[in-house]
Design an enzyme around this catalytic site. Sequence first.
Site, PDB file in Angstrom:
ATOM      1  N   LEU A   5      -8.120  -5.510   1.285  1.00  0.00           N
ATOM      2  CA  LEU A   5      -7.358  -5.030   0.013  1.00  0.00           C
ATOM      3  C   LEU A   5      -6.254  -4.516   0.379  1.00  0.00           C
ATOM      4  O   LEU A   5      -5.963  -3.937   1.386  1.00  0.00           O
ATOM      5  CB  LEU A   5      -8.481  -4.373  -0.815  1.00  0.00           C
ATOM      6  CG  LEU A   5      -9.352  -4.534  -1.624  1.00  0.00           C
ATOM      7  CD1 LEU A   5     -10.178  -3.463  -2.023  1.00  0.00           C
ATOM      8  CD2 LEU A   5      -9.533  -5.712  -2.313  1.00  0.00           C
ATOM      9  N   ASP A   6      -4.941  -4.911  -0.383  1.00  0.00           N
ATOM     10  CA  ASP A   6      -3.804  -4.098  -0.037  1.00  0.00           C
ATOM     11  C   ASP A   6      -4.001  -2.432  -0.203  1.00  0.00           C
ATOM     12  O   ASP A   6      -4.900  -1.957  -0.672  1.00  0.00           O
ATOM     13  CB  ASP A   6      -2.839  -4.397  -1.128  1.00  0.00           C
ATOM     14  CG  ASP A   6      -2.454  -5.839  -1.302  1.00  0.00           C
ATOM     15  OD1 ASP A   6      -2.353  -6.604   0.077  1.00  0.00           O
ATOM     16  OD2 ASP A   6      -2.171  -6.306  -2.226  1.00  0.00           O
ATOM     17  N   LYS A   7      -3.327  -1.529   0.618  1.00  0.00           N
ATOM     18  CA  LYS A   7      -3.171  -0.294   0.669  1.00  0.00           C
ATOM     19  C   LYS A   7      -3.366   0.355  -0.745  1.00  0.00           C
ATOM     20  O   LYS A   7      -4.206   1.300  -0.901  1.00  0.00           O
ATOM     21  CB  LYS A   7      -1.903   0.398   1.355  1.00  0.00           C
ATOM     22  CG  LYS A   7      -1.575   1.705   1.408  1.00  0.00           C
ATOM     23  CD  LYS A   7      -0.360   2.093   1.812  1.00  0.00           C
ATOM     24  CE  LYS A   7      -0.349   3.578   1.801  1.00  0.00           C
ATOM     25  NZ  LYS A   7       1.065   3.965   2.426  1.00  0.00           N
ATOM     26  N   THR A  22      -4.556  -1.124  -3.621  1.00  0.00           N
ATOM     27  CA  THR A  22      -5.404  -1.608  -4.485  1.00  0.00           C
ATOM     28  C   THR A  22      -6.846  -0.935  -4.137  1.00  0.00           C
ATOM     29  O   THR A  22      -7.171  -0.833  -2.699  1.00  0.00           O
ATOM     30  CB  THR A  22      -5.461  -3.051  -4.183  1.00  0.00           C
ATOM     31  OG1 THR A  22      -4.307  -3.812  -4.443  1.00  0.00           O
ATOM     32  CG2 THR A  22      -6.733  -3.828  -5.013  1.00  0.00           C
ATOM     33  N   ARG A  71      -1.064 -10.305  -7.765  1.00  0.00           N
ATOM     34  CA  ARG A  71       0.057  -9.924  -7.830  1.00  0.00           C
ATOM     35  C   ARG A  71       1.136 -10.707  -8.257  1.00  0.00           C
ATOM     36  O   ARG A  71       1.920 -10.823  -9.137  1.00  0.00           O
ATOM     37  CB  ARG A  71       0.537  -8.831  -6.997  1.00  0.00           C
ATOM     38  CG  ARG A  71      -0.641  -7.642  -6.943  1.00  0.00           C
ATOM     39  CD  ARG A  71      -0.199  -6.793  -5.409  1.00  0.00           C
ATOM     40  NE  ARG A  71       0.989  -6.341  -5.246  1.00  0.00           N
ATOM     41  CZ  ARG A  71       1.302  -5.557  -4.358  1.00  0.00           C
ATOM     42  NH1 ARG A  71       0.779  -5.711  -3.376  1.00  0.00           N
ATOM     43  NH2 ARG A  71       2.483  -4.934  -4.403  1.00  0.00           N
TER      44      ARG A  71
END
Length: 320
Positions: free
Chosen positions: A139-141, A143, A238
Amino acid sequence: EWSRGLGDVYKRQTQDSAGLRLDQAAVELFPDFSRGRLQQWIKQGELTVNGKRAKPSARMVGGEKLCIDAKMVSEGEVEPQDIPLEIIFTDEHLLVLNKPVGLVVHPAAGNWEGTLQNALLHHDPELDTLPRSGIVHRLDKDTSGVMVVARSLKAHASLVDQLQTRSMSRVYEAVLKGEIPPAGTVEANIDRNPRDRKKMAVRESGRTATSHYKLIQRLPGTSHVEVSLESGRTHQIRVHMTHIGYPIVGDQLYGRGPIKQKGLSAEAIEAINGFPRQALHARTLRLIHPESEEQCEFSAPLADDMKELIATLKESMRDG
C-alpha cells in the site's frame, strides 16, 4: 508460462527464456529472489533443470522445468526495528495487519529504515528467510488498511499466485472530490508518466487496469465511495479516479489543487482542502488460505482521520 509447486518447492517453465543462460533465466523466472541467492542454489544443485543439476552457463532451449527445492536462510539485508504493528490475524502461514498512515512498506531510496519490513522482522525474525520478508503486495505510504504477509514459503507462493490470477480481491474506501455517479467501472491502461517518473498515468501503452466503484454516500462537495479492483497497478485508484474527474481528497500527487465549489461551508472547504493525505483506505481483503484452501475475509476499520473527515462533512451538511 510458469507454475509454482506445492509445499516449499518453487517451479517455473522456460517458454520465453530460450537462448538465455540458466542463471539469466532464473533471474527472470524467479524475481522474488536475489541474483546471488539463485546462483548459489544453481551451484549447490538446489535449483535444477528438468530434475537435474546444470551449470549456470547452460543455455535454455525453451520448455525446461526449473525447480527450486532449497532451505531458506537469512540474507540479513534489512535490519529489524521495534515498530508497533496492529495485527488482525496470524497463524503459521499468514499475518494480516492494519497498516497505519505514514508507514512505508519496504526500504527504498530515502526510506532505508522505519518501514513495515523493518517492523515485521522485529515481530518475527524468521521472516528474513522469505523474499522481502513475506511481503507480497503493498500500500502507498499514506494509504491505510489491511495487508497480508506470508509466514511460510508455501504461503508466499500461494499468495503471489493469487495476486497474479486475481483470485485475491481487495475493496477500498475513498473520499473523492465532486459528485460521482452512483456506480461505474473505469477501464484504462496504466503506465509510468513519461514526464514525471514518480507518477503513473493512463496510457494506451500501459498494462490493463479495471476499477469498479459504488457510491456509499454523498457529502458536501465530495463522494464517499467503495472501490474494488480487478488488477493491482501502482496508484491505480488514484490514477483512475483522477482520470474520470473525481480525484481523491488530499491526494497531493494527482489531486488537481484546492476545491472552490460554491455553496460549501467554510468548515467543509477547510476539511477537504486541509486533509493531509489521500483519503484512501484498504478496507477488505479476500483470499484463499494456502493450507486449508478455505476462503478467508479480513477487514480493517476506517482510519480515524477519514472517520473525522466524513463526520465533519456530515456535520457541515446538517448545519447548512
